[in-house]
Design a protein around this motif. Structure first.
Motif, short mmCIF file in Angstrom:
data_model
loop_
_atom_site.label_atom_id
_atom_site.label_comp_id
_atom_site.label_asym_id
_atom_site.label_seq_id
_atom_site.Cartn_x
_atom_site.Cartn_y
_atom_site.Cartn_z
N LEU A 110 0.82 -1.21 0.00
CA LEU A 110 0.00 0.00 0.00
C LEU A 110 0.86 1.26 0.00
O LEU A 110 1.94 1.29 0.60
CB LEU A 110 -0.94 0.03 1.21
N PHE A 111 0.36 2.28 -0.68
CA PHE A 111 0.89 3.63 -0.59
C PHE A 111 -0.06 4.43 0.30
O PHE A 111 -1.27 4.32 0.16
CB PHE A 111 0.95 4.28 -1.99
N PRO A 112 0.45 5.24 1.22
CA PRO A 112 1.86 5.54 1.49
C PRO A 112 2.48 4.66 2.57
O PRO A 112 3.61 4.92 2.99
CB PRO A 112 1.79 6.99 1.96
N HIS A 113 1.77 3.64 3.02
CA HIS A 113 2.20 2.84 4.16
C HIS A 113 3.53 2.14 3.92
O HIS A 113 4.39 2.09 4.81
CB HIS A 113 1.14 1.79 4.48
N HIS A 114 3.72 1.56 2.69
CA HIS A 114 4.86 0.69 2.45
C HIS A 114 5.85 1.25 1.44
O HIS A 114 7.06 1.06 1.59
CB HIS A 114 4.37 -0.68 1.95
#
Length: 633
Positions: A328-332
């Motif tokens: 996922l963006f912005p998580h990863h």
């Protein structure tokens, strides 16, 4: 043109003048001798002129009515009436010339509904301006066919300078438009399933990430790999395997939302893009978990449920499971390439834990430490200019003769070996260091060019510009200044820009590339076919070399789709006055196919891997190759 219209209306003033002169000639016995001689001379001249006019008109009609296009003459008035239209209109549209001339509104009536207003506005603007104009539009033939035309017209003015007639040529470009559409479709879609391919997925993923960054949204990438798919091919055959992939594609479409993008990456791998997801407190889902992550998990669960029902393939029931990785963006990750890499790693983790599951990427402290270490070393390398250039030969495919080299950046790892460009180039762009690295590349290839010339080797050298370098202020001046300082002729240097970078902002790219061309450098469009360039955009770019992406070259001699793409790109390059160059040639079969289908130049491991300058010079001498500049670099 005026004579044609006069012919259509029945008026012929010159013929009446001849008849008057002949009547005068009949009464010569009543005229003085000198006057009679003048009348005889006048009649002879009028007869000769009249014959020449008839001959010219006959030649004009013969020429006009034999070319594969519709020629027309319109009266430049508000009625838009037609004085003449060539007979080809009957064959192309099923409309007779007499019918077309009789109805001034017939052209507008047959315009495609989507083109009516634009085409009419262009025509009227060209007529009123009195300048030549060209436009493209579709007409509906009498039998319902859609025919594309490129209409090129000139405005003929009267003695007072006012528009009098519009003389135009309507060229049928339907086949060219179909070829353009086919090229676009094949570049963006998987032939087997009809799904978007990885090229389209990557482009839309980048757009989704950019949109999410602006509006504080999230993006999820799911990478799906069918478990034990090889068993289907081995037991039931590849045709059954292909049919299963088509059925899986249908189930994936049904299991996902209309706003989700399903693509086939290749083989038995599929990609899903979930864009514009609400995140954090804005998420529509309750609980402590992030809403975007919950949505991604729910889609993965729906996919697993959709695959539980068996597939009927080749008379057999086949059960399929899939391993799914999620990022996922912005998580990863901060960009599309990183999201794909992390989803791929998560998918392999899912396979290790057992078939039919999914894994969400979990950042680790080790990831952060690795990036920190690489960042520190990258800054030191930029300060110490600790880089190398390796060079890969560019060859004339007809005889294998070297015509130039492509300069490729390498970073020696202090621990041994080389750091892959894919690991440090994106980080250098992110850190704002790519400009300093790019300056070193130009300076070094200039130094190497000087050394080669001292050794008697005359080579053209190409190098790559990253997207960030392409938008650099005064880029052309900076490169030209370094070439001048080193004495390197700019015409020997080729600047390579990837298709995806060029199409981010085509108008701006065109101006930048024109600046480079004005300073004598040549331009190559790299990785062509991996993205999408409309023909109109490509035609406007000052590009001399079209480099066919290696994904189409690999197995082009055996893969019908790739063969079709290669032939289309070679024909496109030649049609636009560009030179085709194939990348990634690895086998003799690929080489022979490219030569047979008119590809002029190429590069790849079949000829040589990228090598340090000294090794390349030694290789050239051992092979006895004649190193000269050529059209390919």
């Amino acid at each position: 043109m005026t004579a044609e219209r006069q012919g259509a209306t029945g008026a012929h003033p010159r013929r009446s003048l001849v008849e008057d002169a002949e009547r005068a000639l009949a009464s010569l016995d009543r005229l003085p001798r000198e006057a009679a001689e003048l009348v005889e001379a006048l009649v002879a001249e009028l007869r000769r002129t009249d014959e020449e006019l008839h001959e010219a008109n006959a030649k004009y009609r013969t020429l006009v009515e034999q070319i594969p296009a519709i020629v027309y003459i319109d009266v430049a008035d508000e009625s838009m009436s037609t004085a003449y239209v060539s007979p080809q209109i009957q064959e192309l549209l099923g409309i007779s010339p007499e019918e077309y001339i009789a109805d001034p509104d017939l052209w507008y009536k047959h315009l495609h509904p989507d083109d009516k207003e634009r085409a009419l506005a262009t025509y009227l603007a060209g007529r009123d301006a009195g300048e030549p104009f060209t436009f493209e539009y579709r007409l509906l033939a009498r039998d319902g066919r859609v025919v594309w035309f490129r209409d090129s017209a000139v405005v003929v003015k009267d003695g007072d300078g006012r528009p009098a007639f519009i003389h135009g040529v309507m060229l049928d470009i339907t086949e060219a438009k179909r070829a353009e559409e086919q090229l676009a479709f094949l570049a963006y879609h998987d032939r087997l399933t009809g799904l978007p391919n990885r090229a389209m997925f990557e482009e839309l993923l980048d757009l989704a990430v950019a949109r999410a960054r602006r509006h504080d949204l999230a993006v999820a990438v799911l990478l799906l790999d069918l478990d034990e798919f090889k068993l289907v091919n081995d037991s039931l055959g590849h045709e059954a395997g292909d049919e299963l992939l088509r059925r899986v594609a249908e189930r994936l479409r049904e299991a996902t939302r209309e706003t989700d993008l399903v693509a086939r990456q290749g083989g038995d791998e599929f990609l899903l893009l979930l864009a514009d997801l609400e995140t954090g407190a804005r998420a529509p889902l309750p609980g402590d978990a992030d809403g975007a992550m919950l949505i991604a998990e729910s889609v993965a669960a729906r996919i697993q449920d959709a695959l539980r029902e068996p597939f009927r393939v080749a008379g057999n029931e086949v059960y399929v499971t899939a391993s799914i990785g999620i990022s996922l963006f912005p998580h990863h990750g901060g960009d599309g390439a990183e999201l794909l890499r992390l989803a791929d790693a998560a998918m392999f983790q899912s396979k290790r834990t057992g078939p039919g599951g999914y894994v969400i990427h979990a950042p680790t402290d080790a990831d952060a430490l690795t990036k920190l270490s690489l960042t520190t070393r990258l800054r030191r390398a930029v300060e110490e200019r600790n880089w190398e250039l390796h060079y890969q030969p560019l060859v004339a495919l007809a005889d294998g003769r070297m015509v130039g080299v492509e300069a490729l950046l390498r970073w020696p790892d202090p621990n041994g070996g080389l750091v892959p460009p894919g690991d440090f180039i994106p980080l250098a762009e992110e850190m704002g260091l790519i400009e300093a690295i790019g300056d070193w590349v130009v300076e070094e290839l200039c130094r190497q060019d000087r050394r080669w010339r001292e050794e008697g080797l005359d080579l053209e050298i190409s190098f790559n510009l990253s997207t960030r370098e392409l938008w650099r202020p005064e880029l052309a001046d900076r490169i030209a200044a370094r070439l001048t300082a080193s004495g390197t002729p700019p015409e020997k240097v080729v600047v390579e820009v990837t298709e995806s970078a060029a199409m981010v902002d085509p108008d701006r790219t065109r101006q930048i590339l024109l600046g480079l061309r004005e300073r004598g450098l040549r331009i190559a469009l790299d990785d062509f076919g991996s993205g999408y360039s409309s023909l109109s955009r490509l035609r406007d770019l000052p590009v001399q070399v079209l480099k066919i992406d290696r994904s189409f070259v690999r197995d082009c001699h055996a893969d019908l789709t790739k063969a079709s793409m290669v032939r289309a790109i070679v024909a496109l390059a030649e049609g636009l006055g560009m030179v085709p160059l194939a990348e990634g040639i690895e086998t003799e079969e690929e080489w022979r196919f490219l030569v047979a289908h008119g590809c002029t130049f190429g590069q790849g491991y079949l000829f040589s891997r990228p090598a340090p300058a000294a090794e390349l010079s030694a290789l050239a001498r051992r092979a006895g190759l004649r190193l000269v500049g050529g059209e390919a670099s």
